[in-house]
Design an enzyme around this catalytic site. Structure first.
Site, short mmCIF file in Angstrom:
data_model
loop_
_atom_site.label_atom_id
_atom_site.label_comp_id
_atom_site.label_asym_id
_atom_site.label_seq_id
_atom_site.Cartn_x
_atom_site.Cartn_y
_atom_site.Cartn_z
N ASN A 192 -0.21 -1.31 5.02
CA ASN A 192 0.63 -0.69 5.63
C ASN A 192 0.10 -0.82 7.03
O ASN A 192 -0.81 -0.05 7.51
CB ASN A 192 0.56 0.88 5.16
CG ASN A 192 1.70 1.09 4.25
OD1 ASN A 192 2.43 0.22 4.14
ND2 ASN A 192 1.44 2.30 3.70
N ASN A 240 -6.58 6.36 -2.09
CA ASN A 240 -5.77 5.21 -1.79
C ASN A 240 -5.71 4.25 -2.68
O ASN A 240 -6.83 3.17 -2.67
CB ASN A 240 -6.17 4.78 -0.40
CG ASN A 240 -4.91 4.02 0.28
OD1 ASN A 240 -4.32 3.09 -0.62
ND2 ASN A 240 -4.67 4.10 1.55
N LYS A 253 -9.21 2.21 -2.61
CA LYS A 253 -9.61 1.61 -1.37
C LYS A 253 -11.03 1.94 -0.94
O LYS A 253 -11.26 3.02 -0.87
CB LYS A 253 -8.64 1.81 -0.36
CG LYS A 253 -8.74 1.53 0.82
CD LYS A 253 -7.60 1.83 1.63
CE LYS A 253 -7.53 1.27 3.12
NZ LYS A 253 -6.22 1.64 3.99
N GLU A 287 0.66 -1.08 -0.21
CA GLU A 287 -0.07 -0.02 -0.08
C GLU A 287 1.06 1.21 -0.07
O GLU A 287 1.92 1.28 0.70
CB GLU A 287 -0.97 0.08 1.22
CG GLU A 287 -1.90 0.99 1.36
CD GLU A 287 -2.68 1.14 2.54
OE1 GLU A 287 -2.07 0.51 3.49
OE2 GLU A 287 -3.60 1.74 2.87
#
Lengths: 289, 289
Positions: free
Chosen positions: A188, A102, A119, A46
């Site tokens: 992450n 994201n 995301k 990520e």
């Protein structure tokens, strides 16, 4: 029975570099190594170009985002893909028409964008809740608005879920219903003061269950090591449709985790027992309310 | 912080008895033991009164089904519940108005029926596929038509999923959205020639992931030992909302697996991080198509 082998890699990254150019340099090194090891498909973690900047309040944040791919700073990744003939998933902070996402792009060796995912589930808050590490993704990102797209690569149907998404079975399911055989899960994940093995265990249980339930392969690829004072769980791994961990990171830094998977295993499993066929969508209405 | 303790049990059963009356006798013995150990809530395994008869073709099968509860043969269970003041989940083969279901009733100590669930996902086939053990639930059972009901017990909101249901995240999710804090998962799972630990592992991964994702407790309770030539995985267990196994069966026979859970743990978890609040139902439409 015909086999459908595919050599895949989770390209785990250690703590971020001082600049995107330096991050890209490390990523290119992993792609070169992957090329030598016969990898055909690879995913980075990520927000692979930057620190996990959502842990605190920043005065400005446009610097973390890309508006186009390839951008000048990411061009070496595209060149490396062309040299190594690797399909790759590039998770990054995306800015488009004033929207901040994201995201993760699926890119062919020739640079063609085969798919983009934003995301869906955005964790945390807008304002810090306490001193130290916060999760402020709601401050920086809008929720994804592209649904759960499945990208048709030459050798595999693949989808992506990003970090927090892995706690929501709906995403895996939508991808499976869309025909995905492989899901990449870049993440992450800070260890939040627990041993990193505890965080790895929770992540692994969720991923293994999703692989079993949806009868597909999963490549989970995370950040490892200590960045800006916070430890990340790492533990990147490749999981089979029966929930077996085929390969797992051994270090807390940049590491290429590889496996040659056989996509025909999915067909064999479904011929024996096709779980999706026994779903009862007519009584799942609560899930969309 | 106020606690909400509840002492619960998975009442694992070994291979079936020659008659329902003998099965009930063993179940009553487990309820008596549970009463002595302070258990307030207990679940028996799937189809607890009979063998797992769906493994083969029978000339007649009405004998396996109950039309009313309590039936004369199940009355001792209701009497034991009254004596021990235990709420219990009784999984059984149910016949109603010509419909045949794989069901579970939630019953109060005074005999009141607080809820009934009919297995949603029916595994296997109508006709045998091979020699030996088959899964022919589609021959004997219709798919459940009661949705995913949550029963309001005095101390806990609870729901039930039965065996194969545990491979479908939709059921757990519907129950969580309905307010369930505890899900019972009675099962009859053959080991299909693998070590029983392999089957237990798959079951456990699915259940732990569901507990984590939905932030609730799970009581999984199975059949153990060898019945009619087939081994069942047993491994009954109680799982916390963080996916921790709090207690697990140690034997391959009748065994009471107990734990005192604290339902306030759910509130504490959700105050810190409420997963359901971050769902995106507006983009889950594929799940009901």
């Amino acid at each position: 029975m015909m086999t459908r082998p595919l050599t895949v890699a989770a390209a785990q990254l250690g703590p971020s570099s001082p600049s995107k150019a330096q991050a890209v340099e490390r990523m290119v090194a992993l792609m070169e190594e992957a090329g030598e090891r016969g990898v055909e498909f690879l995913s980075f973690p990520e927000l692979s170009l930057t620190p996990y900047f959502a842990t605190k309040v920043h005065e400005s944040w446009d610097e973390f985002f890309e508006e186009t791919l390839p951008s000048p700073v990411t061009l070496p990744l595209f060149q490396a893909a062309r040299r190594t003939r690797i399909h790759f998933v590039l998770p990054y902070a995306e800015r488009e028409n004033g929207g901040y996402y994201n995201s993760a792009a699926s890119i062919a060796p020739d640079g063609t964008l085969l798919g983009k995912y934003r995301k869906t589930h955005i964790p945390g808050w807008v304002e810090p809740r306490w001193e130290g590490l916060n999760i402020l993704e709601k401050r920086y990102f809008s929720g994804g608005n592209l649904g759960f797209p499945v990208a048709a690569l030459p050798k595999v149907q693949m989808g992506t879920l990003i970090c927090y998404d892995r706690r929501f079975s709906e995403g895996y399911r939508a991808l499976a219903l869309g025909g995905a055989e492989l899901i990449c899960v870049p993440y992450n994940t800070p260890s939040f003061g627990q041993p990193r093995e505890t965080g790895q265990e929770t992540s692994e249980v969720l991923l293994r269950a999703a692989a079993i339930e949806n009868q597909l392969f999963i490549i989970a690829v995370g950040k490892a090591g200590v960045e800006d004072g916070a430890e990340y769980i790492g533990g990147s791994e490749i999981i089979s449709p029966t929930g077996k961990v085929l390969a797992k990171a051994q270090t807390e830094g940049d590491e290429l985790v590889t496996a040659t998977i056989d996509l025909a295993e999915i067909t064999a499993l479904k011929n024996k027992w096709d779980l999706l066929a026994d779903r009862r969508p007519e009584i799942y209405h609560q899930l969309i309310q």
